[in-house]
Design an enzyme around this catalytic site. Structure first.
Site, PDB file in Angstrom:
ATOM      1  N   SER A  14      53.737  23.245 125.194  1.00 39.46           N
ATOM      2  CA  SER A  14      53.089  22.077 124.874  1.00 39.46           C
ATOM      3  C   SER A  14      51.462  21.781 125.182  1.00 39.46           C
ATOM      4  O   SER A  14      50.844  20.932 125.269  1.00 39.46           O
ATOM      5  CB  SER A  14      53.787  20.716 125.722  1.00 39.46           C
ATOM      6  N   TYR A  54      65.700  15.422 118.765  1.00 35.81           N
ATOM      7  CA  TYR A  54      65.657  15.241 120.144  1.00 35.81           C
ATOM      8  C   TYR A  54      65.241  16.654 120.636  1.00 35.81           C
ATOM      9  O   TYR A  54      64.668  16.894 121.672  1.00 35.81           O
ATOM     10  CB  TYR A  54      66.778  14.916 120.717  1.00 35.81           C
ATOM     11  N   ASP A  71      54.586  22.364 113.282  1.00 39.86           N
ATOM     12  CA  ASP A  71      53.354  22.797 113.272  1.00 39.86           C
ATOM     13  C   ASP A  71      52.904  23.108 111.890  1.00 39.86           C
ATOM     14  O   ASP A  71      51.639  22.914 111.491  1.00 39.86           O
ATOM     15  CB  ASP A  71      53.142  24.072 114.076  1.00 39.86           C
ATOM     16  N   ILE A 149      61.801  35.915 127.902  1.00 42.75           N
ATOM     17  CA  ILE A 149      62.582  36.894 127.360  1.00 42.75           C
ATOM     18  C   ILE A 149      62.493  36.881 125.880  1.00 42.75           C
ATOM     19  O   ILE A 149      62.465  38.057 125.049  1.00 42.75           O
ATOM     20  CB  ILE A 149      63.948  37.003 127.779  1.00 42.75           C
ATOM     21  N   CYS A 382      63.412   7.535 102.616  1.00 40.47           N
ATOM     22  CA  CYS A 382      64.736   8.312 102.438  1.00 40.47           C
ATOM     23  C   CYS A 382      65.931   7.464 103.065  1.00 40.47           C
ATOM     24  O   CYS A 382      66.180   6.336 102.208  1.00 40.47           O
ATOM     25  CB  CYS A 382      64.484   9.539 103.156  1.00 40.47           C
ATOM     26  N   MET A 385      64.999   4.010 102.274  1.00 45.03           N
ATOM     27  CA  MET A 385      65.186   3.395 101.010  1.00 45.03           C
ATOM     28  C   MET A 385      66.618   3.122 100.745  1.00 45.03           C
ATOM     29  O   MET A 385      66.820   2.139 100.217  1.00 45.03           O
ATOM     30  CB  MET A 385      64.611   4.510  99.918  1.00 45.03           C
ATOM     31  N   HIS A 508      59.990  12.343 100.599  1.00 47.05           N
ATOM     32  CA  HIS A 508      59.125  12.033 101.884  1.00 47.05           C
ATOM     33  C   HIS A 508      57.765  12.450 101.654  1.00 47.05           C
ATOM     34  O   HIS A 508      57.268  13.286 101.681  1.00 47.05           O
ATOM     35  CB  HIS A 508      59.587  13.162 103.039  1.00 47.05           C
ATOM     36  N   GLU A 510      55.286  11.400 103.192  1.00 51.15           N
ATOM     37  CA  GLU A 510      54.585  11.531 104.520  1.00 51.15           C
ATOM     38  C   GLU A 510      54.272  13.037 104.716  1.00 51.15           C
ATOM     39  O   GLU A 510      53.321  13.517 105.219  1.00 51.15           O
ATOM     40  CB  GLU A 510      55.174  11.220 105.847  1.00 51.15           C
TER      41      GLU A 510
HETATM   42  N1  GLN Z   1      71.068  10.730 105.468  1.00 47.68           N
HETATM   43  C1  GLN Z   1      70.425  10.645 104.291  1.00 47.68           C
HETATM   44  C2  GLN Z   1      71.014  11.683 103.211  1.00 47.68           C
HETATM   45  O1  GLN Z   1      71.218  12.612 103.609  1.00 47.68           O
HETATM   46  C3  GLN Z   1      68.867  10.434 104.379  1.00 47.68           C
HETATM   47  C4  GLN Z   1      68.359  11.740 104.770  1.00 47.68           C
HETATM   48  C5  GLN Z   1      66.858  11.366 105.186  1.00 47.68           C
HETATM   49  O2  GLN Z   1      66.430  10.210 105.601  1.00 47.68           O
HETATM   50  N2  GLN Z   1      65.903  12.489 105.203  1.00 47.68           N
HETATM   51  O3  GLN Z   1      70.604  11.478 102.090  1.00 47.68           O
END
Ligand code: GLN
Length: 548
Positions: A14, A54, A71, A149, A382, A385, A508, A510
């Site tokens: 980190s 996570y 990254d 390792i 995604c 939506m 996506h 973003e």
């Molecule tokens: N779980 C949903 C799907 O597989 C949305 C996936 C996501 O938000 N990346 O369609």
């Protein structure tokens, strides 16, 4: 021929190797060099697509559909250039290739070993992008910490390459930590000395040492690090904690990191750095004129890295709108019909995040309902939506049993359903709908106004989709599909009219927002949130004046 820079990390994880690698790349790019960055990760998953956020933070997806380390998102956001599958390699992928080759008989008669077979495969992949002829410099970031390792074969591959290449063709940058001991009021260099010694024991000697620190390094301290780690004092670079990651390239410029690198690599005749766009972005970022508050509704909100690209896209969009974007994390599991208004009432806009599985989805649906009814700018990505579609079906169209078959395989109205091509898929790794797909936008729609174009391409990572069987009924009721895949008709964008901003996208966006190219959807969403904040402020003032 391309030159190679290897970035290793010591002392602790980190430390921000990705940001240092991306900052150095930015500086070299700003001097007119063609640079790319790749990341080698020492775990056995073939890619991070099967890890949950996570464990590993966000899974970043490239145009060519690779599920990669987050990254790579930084690399793209800094360099304003797409990466690809070749830019992220894991131990799992290396072993998979070696074992497949063994089965095919490529090593017939030989004992297959870590050295030379695994290290040869690592080296082959480390050199791959350099062989395309497209780049002057390839920066390779090694995941993990020196001494682990699992990173040994990677460090060994770097050792061999360093030995094989001419002095001026490769450079090793080691990033370490200089901790500050409060009680002694002193910065300590010993962990760095140890970590450089460890790296040297593995056969690799660093040319440059970048030191993460909370306090400035004095010249004496730099000399001490240089002496004990056997580098020149000007090759010890201070990397003070920065207010924002976007400041790091400028800090590295001040420290002269790029000049040291260029000298070592014998690159002459380079231009002065052109960082005008970057600097003006940074100056607005540091002095915003206003502020908007956006609710981020998700189930991984306690982990900063889980929505990395979304958070960065907000920063880019905030700069275009000259305002700070304050994110309020709202855990979707904590939202219920009786507390939703209380939790969301102070927001200027609402983003419902991507996700998988049923945990927290009812909270997301409640949040969408609130945003739709309260005319709060809403942006769904995604799964976000898909939740907007379900909410509309249940509460506007009256289909109480509407759901996605991901959460309820017996839904009376399966408005979100598994894509045909997904029905036969059994294996989990790399089998989602991944990467860039074209989308045709309906003229006259809000999406058309935002993109200013009919034809766009955006990146995907999902298995479920809007169920076109119900499309006509949705359209009649007021939820329209303003963007579709031109080849198969899959719904990519939904929106509703009579709302200041209500857009859901199956892809996506973003992942494509960069400092130099902020994403138009994020920019417009923040602009709508800003307008909402302004009108709420006016009505508050009016109310006060009226009651006075
Ligand atoms: N779980 C949903 C799907 O597989 C949305 C996936 C996501 O938000 N990346 O369609």
């Amino acid at each position: 021929m391309a030159k190679y820079i290897f970035v290793t990390g010591g002392v602790t994880s980190s430390l921000g190797k990705g940001i240092i690698a991306a900052s150095l790349a930015k500086l070299l790019q700003s001097r007119g060099l063609k640079v790319t960055i790749q990341k080698f990760d020492p775990y056995l998953n073939v890619d991070p697509g099967t890890l949950n956020p996570y464990e590993h933070g966000e899974c970043y997806v490239t145009d060519d559909g690779a599920e990669t380390d987050l990254d790579l998102g930084h690399y793209e956001r800094f360099l304003n250039m797409p990466t690809s599958q070749a830019n992220n390699v894991t131990t799992g992928r290396i072993y998979q290739t070696v074992i497949n080759k063994e089965r095919e008989g490529e090593y017939l008669g030989k004992t297959v070993q870590v050295i030379p077979h695994v290290t040869d495969e690592i080296k082959r992949r480390m050199l791959l992008l350099g062989e395309t002829g497209k780049f002057d410099i390839i920066i390779t970031e090694l995941g993990g910490t020196v001494g682990d390792i699992e990173s040994l074969p990677f460090v060994e591959a770097v050792r061999q390459l360093q030995w094989e290449m001419a002095e001026e063709d490769c450079l090793v940058l080691h990033l370490t930590l200089i901790p500050y001991l409060k009680a002694a009021k002193e910065l300590k260099t010993k962990p760095t000395q140890h970590s450089v010694r460890l790296l040297s024991q593995e056969g690799v000697h660093p040319d440059v040492i970048v030191c993460r620190t909370e306090h400035p390094l004095t010249d004496d301290l730099k000399r001490k690090i240089a002496l004990f780690c056997n580098v020149k004092p000007n090759a010890v670079i201070e990397a003070m904690d920065a207010g924002t990651i976007y400041e790091v390239p400028l800090k590295m410029l001040q420290e002269g990191l790029d000049v040291i690198v260029l000298k070592k690599l014998h690159i002459n005749g380079y231009a002065a750095p052109d960082l005008n766009k970057w600097e003006s972005f940074l100056s607005i970022l540091k002095k915003p004129k206003g502020k908007v508050t956006i609710g981020l509704i998700g189930k991984y909100v306690e982990l900063q890295d889980a929505y990395k690209s979304i958070l960065e896209a907000f920063i880019h969009a905030g700069v275009v709108n000259e305002c700070e974007v304050k994110i309020v994390n709202v855990h979707s599991e904590h939202i219920h019909a009786d507390n939703v208004a209380q939790q969301l009432k102070d927001l200027d806009g609402l983003l419902v995040a991507p996700g998988f599985g049923s945990r927290g989805v009812e909270g997301k649906i409640e949040a969408v309902k609130y945003a739709r009814e309260a005319k709060l700018p809403f942006f769904g990505i995604c799964l976000g939506m898909q939740m907007a579609v379900i909410e509309f079906a249940r509460n506007v169209m009256g289909w109480k049993g509407a759901h996605s078959t991901e959460m309820d395989s017996n839904a009376t109205h399966p408005v979100i359903a598994l894509m045909d091509e997904q029905k036969k898929v059994k294996k989990k790794g790399g089998t989602m709908r991944l990467g860039a797909y074209p989308c045709k936008i309906e003229e006259g729609s809000m999406a058309f106004k935002i993109y200013g174009s009919n034809d766009i391409s955006e990146r995907h990572r999902h298995r479920w989709e809007f169920n076109n069987q119900f499309l006509d009924e949705f359209t009649k009721s007021g939820l329209i599909s303003s963007g579709k895949n031109p080849l198969n008709g899959l719904v990519e964008i939904v929106e509703i009219k009579d709302h200041p901003f209500f857009i859901g996208v199956q892809y996506h966006p973003e992942l494509k927002s960069t400092v130099e190219n902020p994403h138009p959807l994020f920019v417009s969403f923040i602009s709508a949130a800003k307008a909402n904040a302004a009108s709420r402020a006016t009505s508050k003032t009016n109310l006060k004046t009226a009651s006075a």
